[in-house]
Design a protein around this motif. Structure first.
Motif, short mmCIF file in Angstrom:
data_model
loop_
_atom_site.label_atom_id
_atom_site.label_comp_id
_atom_site.label_asym_id
_atom_site.label_seq_id
_atom_site.Cartn_x
_atom_site.Cartn_y
_atom_site.Cartn_z
N ILE A 172 -1.86 13.41 -6.53
CA ILE A 172 -0.89 14.27 -5.58
C ILE A 172 -1.28 14.26 -4.25
O ILE A 172 -0.67 14.23 -3.37
CB ILE A 172 -0.55 15.60 -6.33
CG1 ILE A 172 -0.13 15.29 -7.62
CG2 ILE A 172 0.58 16.22 -5.54
CD1 ILE A 172 0.28 16.37 -8.99
N HIS A 173 -2.71 14.59 -3.98
CA HIS A 173 -3.00 15.24 -2.91
C HIS A 173 -4.08 13.96 -1.88
O HIS A 173 -4.56 14.17 -0.94
CB HIS A 173 -3.82 16.28 -3.00
CG HIS A 173 -3.37 17.62 -3.43
ND1 HIS A 173 -2.13 18.02 -2.76
CD2 HIS A 173 -3.28 18.19 -4.69
CE1 HIS A 173 -1.59 19.11 -3.70
NE2 HIS A 173 -2.32 19.07 -4.82
N PHE A 174 -3.95 12.70 -2.33
CA PHE A 174 -4.91 11.86 -1.80
C PHE A 174 -4.17 11.14 -0.45
O PHE A 174 -5.12 10.52 0.27
CB PHE A 174 -5.20 10.57 -2.65
CG PHE A 174 -4.25 9.54 -3.13
CD1 PHE A 174 -3.15 10.01 -3.69
CD2 PHE A 174 -4.37 8.43 -2.35
CE1 PHE A 174 -2.16 9.17 -3.83
CE2 PHE A 174 -3.51 7.38 -2.66
CZ PHE A 174 -2.21 7.67 -3.36
N MET A 175 -2.97 11.17 -0.08
CA MET A 175 -2.45 10.21 0.86
C MET A 175 -2.98 10.93 2.43
O MET A 175 -3.51 10.02 2.72
CB MET A 175 -0.96 10.42 1.08
CG MET A 175 -0.34 9.54 -0.17
SD MET A 175 -0.82 7.85 0.18
CE MET A 175 0.78 7.30 1.28
N ILE A 176 -2.91 12.19 2.68
CA ILE A 176 -3.33 12.68 3.83
C ILE A 176 -4.87 12.43 4.15
O ILE A 176 -5.33 11.86 5.08
CB ILE A 176 -2.83 14.30 4.16
CG1 ILE A 176 -1.32 14.23 4.32
CG2 ILE A 176 -3.61 14.71 5.35
CD1 ILE A 176 -0.61 15.75 4.43
N PRO A 177 -5.92 12.97 3.43
CA PRO A 177 -7.07 12.64 3.20
C PRO A 177 -7.62 11.21 3.72
O PRO A 177 -8.42 10.75 4.16
CB PRO A 177 -7.79 13.10 2.16
CG PRO A 177 -6.76 13.80 1.33
CD PRO A 177 -5.36 13.58 1.86
N SER A 178 -6.64 10.35 2.85
CA SER A 178 -6.82 8.74 2.92
C SER A 178 -6.56 8.26 4.42
O SER A 178 -7.37 7.70 5.09
CB SER A 178 -5.76 7.91 2.08
OG SER A 178 -6.04 8.31 0.76
N VAL A 236 -3.06 0.94 -2.88
CA VAL A 236 -3.41 1.70 -3.78
C VAL A 236 -2.57 2.79 -3.93
O VAL A 236 -2.29 3.42 -5.20
CB VAL A 236 -4.71 2.32 -2.94
CG1 VAL A 236 -5.16 3.49 -3.99
CG2 VAL A 236 -5.59 1.20 -2.90
N TYR A 237 -1.59 3.14 -3.16
CA TYR A 237 -0.49 4.25 -3.47
C TYR A 237 0.61 3.79 -4.51
O TYR A 237 0.76 4.52 -5.52
CB TYR A 237 0.23 4.59 -2.00
CG TYR A 237 1.60 5.14 -2.22
CD1 TYR A 237 1.66 6.51 -2.17
CD2 TYR A 237 2.75 4.62 -2.22
CE1 TYR A 237 2.67 7.22 -2.44
CE2 TYR A 237 3.96 5.24 -2.47
CZ TYR A 237 3.96 6.59 -2.61
OH TYR A 237 5.26 7.34 -2.80
N CYS A 238 0.80 2.53 -4.47
CA CYS A 238 1.62 1.91 -5.51
C CYS A 238 1.28 2.05 -6.71
O CYS A 238 1.60 2.20 -7.89
CB CYS A 238 1.89 0.51 -5.15
SG CYS A 238 3.36 0.40 -4.04
N TYR A 282 10.14 19.19 1.55
CA TYR A 282 9.25 18.14 1.04
C TYR A 282 9.51 16.84 1.26
O TYR A 282 8.53 15.98 1.60
CB TYR A 282 9.06 18.58 -0.55
CG TYR A 282 8.28 17.63 -1.28
CD1 TYR A 282 6.81 17.62 -1.23
CD2 TYR A 282 8.72 16.42 -2.19
CE1 TYR A 282 5.97 16.83 -1.87
CE2 TYR A 282 7.99 15.79 -2.88
CZ TYR A 282 6.57 15.98 -2.68
OH TYR A 282 5.81 14.72 -3.37
N ALA A 283 10.82 16.53 1.19
CA ALA A 283 11.17 15.33 1.44
C ALA A 283 11.08 14.64 2.84
O ALA A 283 10.49 13.49 3.14
CB ALA A 283 12.77 15.10 0.98
N PHE A 284 11.10 15.56 3.80
CA PHE A 284 10.64 15.35 5.07
C PHE A 284 9.26 15.04 5.27
O PHE A 284 8.84 13.78 5.79
CB PHE A 284 11.23 16.56 5.95
CG PHE A 284 11.04 16.09 7.53
CD1 PHE A 284 11.70 15.32 8.18
CD2 PHE A 284 10.00 17.20 8.06
CE1 PHE A 284 11.44 14.87 9.59
CE2 PHE A 284 9.93 16.77 9.49
CZ PHE A 284 10.78 15.90 10.19
N LEU A 285 8.44 15.78 4.99
CA LEU A 285 6.93 15.67 4.87
C LEU A 285 6.45 14.50 4.27
O LEU A 285 5.74 13.65 4.76
CB LEU A 285 6.27 17.03 4.51
CG LEU A 285 6.61 18.34 5.29
CD1 LEU A 285 5.96 19.51 4.73
CD2 LEU A 285 6.16 18.18 6.58
N LEU A 286 7.04 14.24 3.02
CA LEU A 286 6.74 13.00 2.22
C LEU A 286 7.03 11.66 3.20
O LEU A 286 6.32 10.79 3.20
CB LEU A 286 7.20 13.14 0.98
CG LEU A 286 6.73 12.02 0.13
CD1 LEU A 286 5.08 12.42 -0.20
CD2 LEU A 286 7.47 11.90 -1.18
#
Lengths: 250, 111
Positions: A223-229, B57-59, A89-93
């Motif tokens: 929790i899940h918005f980063m990749i879709p963004s 936005v992430y922050c 998880y640390a690596f993927l994040l």
């Protein structure tokens, strides 16, 4: 003069000359790095204080500043260290949060080409701030460009390490309420955005970045918005490539 | 919870390798001797702007505008940072002042 003597002298001359090139590049680079000096000492200190407040040793704090050297990611890593042990998880994040470095690298492909041995370190040290310095400044006339870029990168790295040592030491000696100190990361990005905004006439890429991410945060949750963004940003920038390119070129 | 030193070092190693990978990948994919595609160069030009927007936005991802304090401390602090930066262009003042202001707001005003 004997041949050996002559060669020795020649060698020595070129050494002196080469040292001159380095010294001059270092002197030329320093003034440009002053904004980063202030920013990194403060940010690095905030990171050091944060690590200390969570009970981590100065050694670990500094080690991470030397070998990871990723400002915002190190703040995130403080939480990763404290959370349940999950290396994958640390690596993927890390990949996700630092995916923006891919874009910095792409922007620097031309600038770093032909830098030889220094390239490895230039690429390693390509942080948000070093990137913004390197892409917004040209070395003064008569200054070796490769050494100039090398010293900008090295000085920034040293500021960051120094800041985190200061933070770790101060945090251990003085105790105060650190609530809200992680806002330093938000402040950093707001400052970068403000500078970018001032330097550009057209703001569609920045607006797309904020708008798309805010929309994804609303629809996908925190929790899940980063990749879709990130996917949506690339898709929209690709769809509107022609008009955006025309505006940016104006 | 503080994990053991060994676990901490593994996490640091993961973060380090992940960071290095994102930095080196473009240079591995597009070495000096190959022409970078026009599309990639376009992305290189516009993405840095979009990504900073994304990071802001992430922050702010855990700020709720529907419950108290409605993101007011964040709004005030960000407004001041922008004004400081437009006015003085001093990174230290903007980042330092903005962060201290935010800490005061969340520690004393909007508790």
């Amino acid at each position: 003069m004997k041949k050996e003597q002559y060669l020795y002298q020649l060698n020595k001359n070129s050494e002196v000359l080469a040292m001159g090139v380095k010294t001059r590049a270092l002197k030329a680079a320093f003034p440009y790095t002053i904004p980063v000096l202030t920013g990194y000492i403060f940010l690095g200190a905030a990171y050091g204080i944060l690590m200390n407040s969570k009970g981590y040793s100065l050694g670990l704090t500094v080690l991470m500043s030397i070998i990871t050297y990723a400002g915002s990611m190190q703040f995130v890593a403080v939480n990763l260290l404290a959370a349940a042990f999950n290396p994958l998880y640390a690596f993927l994040l890390t990949l996700m949060i630092n995916a923006r470095h891919l874009f910095y690298g792409i922007s620097m492909l031309n600038r770093f080409s032909g830098t030889g041995k220094k390239k490895m370190y230039l690429v390693f040290g390509l942080t948000d701030e070093t990137f913004s310095l390197l892409c917004s400044t040209e070395p003064p006339r008569g200054i070796d460009r490769n050494w100039f870029m090398f010293f900008v990168t090295l000085l920034d790295h040293l500021y960051w390490i120094t800041g985190s040592i200061l933070g770790g030491v101060v945090g251990a000696m003085v105790s105060f309420n650190t609530k809200g100190i992680d806002f330093v990361m938000t402040a950093l990005f707001v400052v970068i955005l403000t500078n970018q905004w001032k330097s550009q006439k057209h703001h569609s890429p920045a607006i797309i970045g904020i708008g798309v991410t805010a929309a994804c945060l609303f629809f996908f949750g925190s929790i899940h918005f980063m990749i879709p963004s990130m996917v949506m940003i690339v898709v929209i920038l690709t769809l509107f490539k022609a008009p955006i390119e025309r505006k940016v070129a104006e | 919870m503080i994990s053991s030193l060994q676990q901490s070092l593994i996490i640091v190693a993961m973060v380090t390798v992940g960071t290095a990978l994102t930095r080196f990948l473009p240079f591995i994919l597009f070495p000096d001797n190959r022409e970078t595609p026009q599309y990639i160069r376009y992305l290189g030009k516009v993405l840095p702007f979009a990504v900073i927007g994304l990071l802001i936005v992430y922050c702010l991802k855990s700020v709720s505008v529907l419950s108290a304090p409605y993101g007011i401390p964040e709004g005030i602090a960000i407004g001041c940072i922008v004004l400081f930066q437009l006015w003085k262009s001093n990174t230290f003042l903007s980042i330092g002042g903005g962060t201290v202001l935010y800490m005061i707001l969340v520690q004393f005003v909007f508790i």
